[in-house]
Design a protein around this motif. Structure first.
Motif, PDB file in Angstrom:
ATOM      1  N   THR A   1      51.343  54.778  45.183  1.00 47.09           N
ATOM      2  CA  THR A   1      50.666  53.610  44.641  1.00 47.09           C
ATOM      3  C   THR A   1      51.407  53.219  43.373  1.00 47.09           C
ATOM      4  O   THR A   1      51.615  54.053  42.491  1.00 47.09           O
ATOM      5  CB  THR A   1      49.192  53.902  44.314  1.00 47.09           C
TER       6      THR A   1
ATOM      7  N   HIS B   1      51.525  50.452  40.215  1.00 42.93           N
ATOM      8  CA  HIS B   1      50.889  49.392  39.428  1.00 42.93           C
ATOM      9  C   HIS B   1      51.955  48.848  38.479  1.00 42.93           C
ATOM     10  O   HIS B   1      52.522  49.606  37.693  1.00 42.93           O
ATOM     11  CB  HIS B   1      49.704  49.923  38.622  1.00 42.93           C
TER      12      HIS B   1
ATOM     13  N   VAL C   1      48.316  42.238  37.210  1.00 40.58           N
ATOM     14  CA  VAL C   1      48.757  43.558  37.660  1.00 40.58           C
ATOM     15  C   VAL C   1      49.059  43.495  39.157  1.00 40.58           C
ATOM     16  O   VAL C   1      48.207  43.119  39.963  1.00 40.58           O
ATOM     17  CB  VAL C   1      47.705  44.646  37.378  1.00 40.58           C
TER      18      VAL C   1
ATOM     19  N   THR D   1      49.715  45.532  42.461  1.00 42.70           N
ATOM     20  CA  THR D   1      49.438  46.852  43.020  1.00 42.70           C
ATOM     21  C   THR D   1      50.106  46.943  44.377  1.00 42.70           C
ATOM     22  O   THR D   1      49.849  46.133  45.264  1.00 42.70           O
ATOM     23  CB  THR D   1      47.921  47.083  43.169  1.00 42.70           C
TER      24      THR D   1
END
Length: 143
Positions: A51, A53, A124, A126
């Motif tokens: 993941t 960010h 942001v 993601t």
């Protein structure tokens, strides 16, 4: 005869250098174009994938481009800032800033690009990047 005033600037320039450093080069709206180091990323790994960010504030999602090749993630953003202040019919200030920032980094394992997902919310980005499953290796019998 030598000059008491240093060459390359006037006393007024020296005053502003001490009082307001960067006065002449800093944009009036406060932010210049971001550098690649300003794209801050957090990368987390789980058993199934990664993941990521990435902070890309002030950029429209249409202007963000993500590419995946093996284990390399590349982020590119086109920055467009337009500030304009008016007082009646007279434009007092108008500034435009255009440019690109890009950043690439390698992950410890290959990514399955066909299953990857991206979401952009409140500045942001993601990325959900599943790990590529190892191919079904078969053991060969030696004769």
């Amino acid at each position: 005869m030598s000059s008491l005033i240093p060459r390359g600037g006037s006393l007024l320039d020296e005053f502003f250098k001490d009082v307001a450093p960067g006065f002449y080069v800093r944009p009036l709206h406060g932010d210049g174009l971001p550098s690649p180091a300003q794209i801050k990323v957090d990368v987390k790994e789980s058993d199934g994938g990664f993941t990521v960010h990435a902070e890309v504030p002030g950029v429209a999602k249409e202007d963000i481009h993500v590419s995946l090749e093996g284990n390399v993630v590349s982020l590119r953003a086109e920055v467009r800032q337009h500030d304009q202040q008016t007082d009646g019919e007279k434009v007092l200030r108008s500034e435009r800033y255009f440019g690109q920032v890009a950043r690439s980094f390698a992950l410890p394992a290959d990514v399955d690009a066909s299953q990857a997902k991206a979401k952009y919310d409140n500045g942001v980005l993601t990325l959900t990047l599943p790990k590529k499953q190892a191919s079904n290796a078969q053991r060969l019998h030696i004769e």
